[in-house]
Design a protein around this motif. Sequence first.
Motif: not given
Length: 611
Positions: A528-536, A485-486
């Motif tokens: 890697i691929h950390i979920s949820p991402e920072a923008l979320a 998203r970012a």
Amino acid sequence: MNTRLHPTIDHVTRRIIERSAGPRAAYLATVAQQRTSGPQRAGMGCANMAHTTAALPANDKLKIHAERTPHVGIVTAYNDMLSAHQPYETYPEFIRDHARTLGATAQVAGGVPAMCDGITQGAAGMELSLFSRDVIALSTAVALSHNVFDAALFLGICDKIVPGLFMGATQYGHLSAAFVPAGPMTTGLSNDAKAKVRQQYAQGLVGRDALLESEAQAYHSPGTCTFYGTANSNQMLMEIMGLHLPGSSFVNPGTPLRDALTREAVRRAVMNTGRTGGEAICLADIVSEKSIVNAIIGLVATGGSTNHTIHLVAMARSAGVLIDWDDFAELSAVVPLLARVYPNGSADVNHFHAAGGMGYLMQELLGAGLLHGDVTTVMGQGLATYTQEPWLDGNTLAWRPLPQQSGDTSVLRPVSEPFSPDGGLRLLRGNLGRSVVKVSAVKPEHRVVRAQAVVVSDQQDLLSLFNAGQLEKDVIAVVRYQGPRANGMPELHKLTPPLAVLQDKGFKVALVTDGRMSGASGKVPAAIHISPEALADGPIARVMDGDWITLDCERGVLELEVDAATLAARTAKHPDLRHNAHGTGRELFGLFRSHASTAESGASPLFGDRP
């Protein structure tokens, strides 16, 4: 084969089948409806048919108008900017000519874009890379939407291209289909030598001229890059899923065997229509819960690209199959690592192929009960044919048994003597969310890192800190706002050399990010691929410089050492990301960014679920 399936593989497969029951049934119902109605040529209006055949030779027109022979659609990712795809330039005419010898016809249904991550690394264009996969899926659907074909051949190799072609192809799962590889370039400069020059350049020990000369010696001719990144992981996946011909993935371009395999792919696609006396086999017969599980097994058994913890999820969802990172981790825990190919070793895919390649790999996995053998492939029923190798008996393509021993145990090993008892792909859990890490190239002494965080929101900022000498310490680099998203989730491949330099100096080093690493991610542990991402509003957005983080690959832990109350009290201050939406075509991808799912559900605006 009668070998009993490993209980964990059986358990994970059953769980996936149960989890997928609803969407899989809906998908198969759509396929059945399309399969029953067939191509629309028979009921076409005369003007529609005339448009279809207007540019074809007279004999081809007659065959298509008579509706008596199979018609094959070609979806191609050809361009000559990508070395892997340059050989496809001559494939359409080659395929058309051979189709005629079989009494069939063929047309290029359409082309799809194909971009190179190796060219766009670290540049704005890389922010289009992940979503180019979904554009390719859409383009594939458009190419086949004329609904005049009985079969389809998909020409693609590289990172997002094969996943995108696959996602589009599954929407036409009623067609006979095969994926047609073009093969890797011959071996150039060794991968170890290339990596050494990259690290020297990162340290300022050599200049750009030396770096460019090194890279040009490594990437030197038509064909796929020879390291085992996402492109070659794609080829492995297509073969172990039965969508390539046996042993065809890593045969070099421009060779008689490569041409013979391409001709046979055309023949199989025509035969599998069921209209020339063969058994009707459609794409949806091949793509199943079991073949998806086989794909994950192949990925972890070879130390394949971490990008497929995203792509394979989206690919499976396109056929109604729901998988997640728990499935990857549980399968990785019981499937041994059988291959060492750069970046997990010094060999390249040509060495892997020469040592026995895919045939030997599947022979070992099937013999140990670590692979579903009872699947449908482009060759028919079962994976037994895939434990053989192709060869030319004069001018005739044939398959023969492989040796029972690896040709080089430094590259490819039996299940009885693996490089590692597990596949090296781990799921990390903790108060920062869920992420994955590949440890097959990470030495055991580097797999547990506890250090203070250095937090940036752009990979260039971390490179600047490195160049300024401010990372000469134990450090966990937190690079956030790199999720789908970012900014479209670009690969952060440029971070590998400097972090490797710090590790070589004796520092404890790791990377934590909501972005992607290259399919060539290597010896530095990277969550890697950390979920949820920072923008979320994922917890990674609330990490501060100096926070202590533990990254433990052995226990599967990624933990920010901040108590829950303190972490909850912190307010995430999102940076101004408007620059991510402008220039290099990024304006066109705003819809994709805003509708992207989490990384664990495929980071797709097409087939992923919104968080």
